[in-house]
Design a protein around this motif. Sequence first.
Motif, mmCIF file in Angstrom:
data_model
loop_
_atom_site.group_PDB
_atom_site.id
_atom_site.type_symbol
_atom_site.label_atom_id
_atom_site.label_comp_id
_atom_site.label_asym_id
_atom_site.label_seq_id
_atom_site.Cartn_x
_atom_site.Cartn_y
_atom_site.Cartn_z
ATOM 1 N N LEU A 205 -6.702 65.433 57.819
ATOM 2 C CA LEU A 205 -7.986 64.496 57.505
ATOM 3 C C LEU A 205 -9.468 64.103 57.270
ATOM 4 O O LEU A 205 -9.390 63.595 56.032
ATOM 5 C CB LEU A 205 -7.650 63.646 59.157
ATOM 6 N N GLN B 189 -8.300 62.941 53.558
ATOM 7 C CA GLN B 189 -9.032 61.290 53.287
ATOM 8 C C GLN B 189 -9.592 61.026 52.357
ATOM 9 O O GLN B 189 -10.895 62.018 52.661
ATOM 10 C CB GLN B 189 -8.505 61.198 54.825
ATOM 11 N N PHE C 268 -5.186 58.940 50.403
ATOM 12 C CA PHE C 268 -5.020 59.724 50.332
ATOM 13 C C PHE C 268 -4.598 59.949 48.843
ATOM 14 O O PHE C 268 -3.122 59.598 48.887
ATOM 15 C CB PHE C 268 -4.040 60.848 51.428
#
Length: 376
Positions: free
Chosen positions: A207, A211, A217
């Motif tokens: 993450l 992200q 993503f």
Amino acid sequence: MRKIIAIVITTATCLISTVYAQEDADLTKWPQGKSPTEVGNAIAWRFIKTPHPNFGRPTPPKVITYPETCTWYGALTFAGESKNEELITALADRFEPLFSTEAKMIPIPDHVDYAVFGSVPLELYRLTNEQRYYDLGVNIADKQWGPPEGPRVKPASQGYYDMGLTWQTRLWIDDMYMITALQAQAYRATKDEKYINRAAKEMVFYLDELQKANGLFYHAPDVPFFWGRGNGWMAAGMAELLRSLPKNNRDYKRIMAGYKLMMASLLKYQSTEGTWRQLIDDEASWPETSSTGMFTYAMITGVKNGWLDKEIYGKAVRKAWLGLITYLNEHNDIQEVCEGTNKKNDRQYYLDRKRITGDMHGQAPLLWCAAALLRD
């Protein structure tokens, strides 16, 4: 009198709207032939009758591939949630040759796509309590965090291992289902928190590294496109992890924040028919069913566990499920599944990907959804 009538009409309209709104978000009542039990059974039995698939290639696979693993795992979770003993037995029978004549088809767990296979024997153990399934699955889960080994080891493997991550780390978004499914299953089978703690630490690393601000993503750092199925693996992986991750885990809040950010973004891109696109934010892109199934699973799990607003996301889930199953053909094969995709920094490359029917990348999330809709 006119005022009274107007008030009555307005009140009745509000009540009707409320009833319809509640029905739109209802995940328990379905039109005939469209319930998770009916659809799940159809897809699961279709899987049992399907030999080991190798989509896009003319020859059978040498080992069990990850799409088959994910479908097998989905069929088992559905069988468990629907309490279908006949189906559980049939799925166990399908596994039996792997202990004898097909033993060579068990993949060596030296890569995330092969290690995820361990989730299948671990679910069989949870359903049957047979020790041989436990031993096989736990051994694979332990190897994923053991010292780097095998010809697939990359130079970075030791560095990741020294950080407390799996040596199979590669920062591909697909990994966050493959790794999570295995380690979460090992936790469910053993009750040993080291497995779920591993998965949580790995998820936070991904993450933090991958992200974007909108919660989605890129397919890869050098490929700035929000490819549907790649994001689907991430969404499903977070949901799969969070449903078993203890709330007092130090990484729980970080993962939940990443999950909710992604779900809110996905909500904005859902089409009127309930699907998501091959490139999520590209309106010229085509509706793609494997990603739709994965996003639907992630949202079902959020609604069921109270992480997501039941009214808002319940409507999205219902629309997604009913839209998704319209792509099933008369053979219970899902259509419009993106073929296996390597990365390329080219929008047209993604728009031109072949659309396959019956590919297990698409069959698997249908089963995850069916199981999740039945789960308390």
